[in-house]
Design an enzyme around this catalytic site. Sequence first.
Site: not given
Ligand code: FAD
Length: 547
Positions: A21, A54, A121, A241, A288, A349, A384, A390
């Site tokens: 995201a 969620g 939640e 979690h 939790r 988590h 958190r 997100l």
């Molecule tokens: C099962 C689960 C359920 C969740 N539910 C919720 C929810 O309902 N609501 C909410 O707000 N949050 C939720 N979270 C947390 C939330 O999803 C994450 O905190 C958020 O999506 C993180 O987004 P991000 O863009 O920071 O990283 P990510 O979405 O993890 O993306 C990381 C990106 O970085 C890339 N990357 C990593 N290292 C490298 C590298 N060395 N070189 C190049 N690319 C790299 C990966 O390939 C990926 O594309 C949940 C998390 C999980 C695991």
Amino acid sequence: MAADSAPVTHDTDILILGSGAAGLCAALEADPRLRVTLLCKASPTESSTNYAQGGVSAVLDDKDSVALHVSDTISAGGGLCHPEVVQRVADRGAAMIRWLQDQGVNFTPYPPSGELHLTQEGGHSRRRVAHVADHTGRTIQEALMEQVKSRPNVELHSHCIAVDLIVQRHAGENRCIGIYAQDTRTNAVDAYRARCVILATGGASKVYLYTSNPDTSSGDGLAMAWRAGCRVANMEFIQFHPTCLYDPRAKSSLMTEALRGEGAKLRLPGSGEEFMPRFDERGELAPRDIVARAIDHEMKRLGLDYVHLDISHKPADELREAFPNAYSRCLEYDIDLTCQPIPVVPAAHYTCGGVVTDRHGCTDLPGLYAIGEVAHTGLHGANRMASNSLLECLVFAHAASGHINETLSRDAPPPEVIPWDESRVSDSDEEVVVSHNWDELRRFMWDYVGIVRTSKRLERAQHRCTLLHEEINEYYRDFRISRDLIELRNLVQVADLIIRCAMMRRESRGLHYTLDYPELDPAMDGCDTVLHPEAGRDLPLQAAVTR
Ligand SMILES: Cc1cc2nc3c(=O)[nH]c(=O)nc-3n(C[C@H](O)[C@H](O)[C@H](O)COP(=O)(O)OP(=O)(O)OC[C@H]3O[C@@H](n4cnc5c(N)ncnc54)[C@H](O)[C@@H]3O)c2cc1C
């Protein structure tokens, strides 16, 4: 394996690492006149974002208010949230939902009114979580990716793993001018020269044996920023979690908390004893972190690999209808939850701490931004609140891109970069070292730096971490790199940062619980645990002083 092709230097204006995201939103908000290169180390959809079930928190209901969202977040954060950051993020919630809708995200509506259906939640005092059924993250990722693909100024490179940041050190001033990245299909390590770099690499939950996160969460951005001289903070706050499916083949399989809400009991395997009432009068409905701590306690006390989550006393038809995902996921591993208990373990988590950033997502290193789970913005504090992450990704992606759009043209273009040099390394003939160290690291982090800590366990972990660090660095110097080795090197660095922060926090607060200091120390209110790459400067500081 040696590379199939000669190293190349790619040129761009904004280099974004990560297609979750945070990274996708930053790419879409960049000025279309700027060239954007977006790298991700696996397939473009493999990220935590993709698994978020969620939803996204935002104040969208008349009965809710930004003030309530702020106070809920601050109360979940155990006295460490930065109030001005919480206020800013909560203020932007509704606008971020509208932005997502503009990108094509169709949130689940509430049919009678046509407004969005909002869920409530843990920690939220009002209904304020906008969602797309139970696959919000996947829908957001797909919609943003579609938009990114239609942007002529954005180039996407998948299966490219960033190895390290390139830092220009000139007249006492450092600046990030790009990265080295390995194409995991050809093994070639190319240089990417950029006017600025955005880390959107997600969290570090893979440092633990059990995690709800995909394989991408190996703390790469955190470790790279640290090596390049950035501060990191609050790494001791890892959210676990309570119930993930226990099966060596089952990755990222959360067993929803709604199962406990509907009467599932936690039992000890063998005796079948319901153990939660011994820990909390609310039993399975305790928060939790209390449930996770109770499970961990019983697993450690009895040397168990898992405990049982049992809802088989309910009618089978009802269960299949209410929990289609959990039911089918369990069946994949030959568990029929309508008549059998589910083996579960708590799992890492969410990484609350991260690279210290300011309100624009700027890190300590000019030219380097950090957004999303990799960053420490001050929003989450010691714990958190669900669905705030997100939202944080989106708010800070907007802020970082806005800052870049305004300031980039004023910066001088980056100088030439030196190509990656492989002349003094050879192919490894001992891959077993990498796989062994992976397992060892994740096991001792789970056993010694997990949900319940003690000073002795932390010391043990630190000792092992130091030995592993030396061994892995030596291996890294001598042999050609691979994705496993790059991630292992980063994970051992992140493990060290988690342990150091945990040792510095001599109290129990939020997600950090230690038997040696079981009480909260009011003198530590507002004190983040800030680590400085320059040795000897690690101090818990008042939040206001950290930036
Ligand atoms: C099962 C689960 C359920 C969740 N539910 C919720 C929810 O309902 N609501 C909410 O707000 N949050 C939720 N979270 C947390 C939330 O999803 C994450 O905190 C958020 O999506 C993180 O987004 P991000 O863009 O920071 O990283 P990510 O979405 O993890 O993306 C990381 C990106 O970085 C890339 N990357 C990593 N290292 C490298 C590298 N060395 N070189 C190049 N690319 C790299 C990966 O390939 C990926 O594309 C949940 C998390 C999980 C695991």
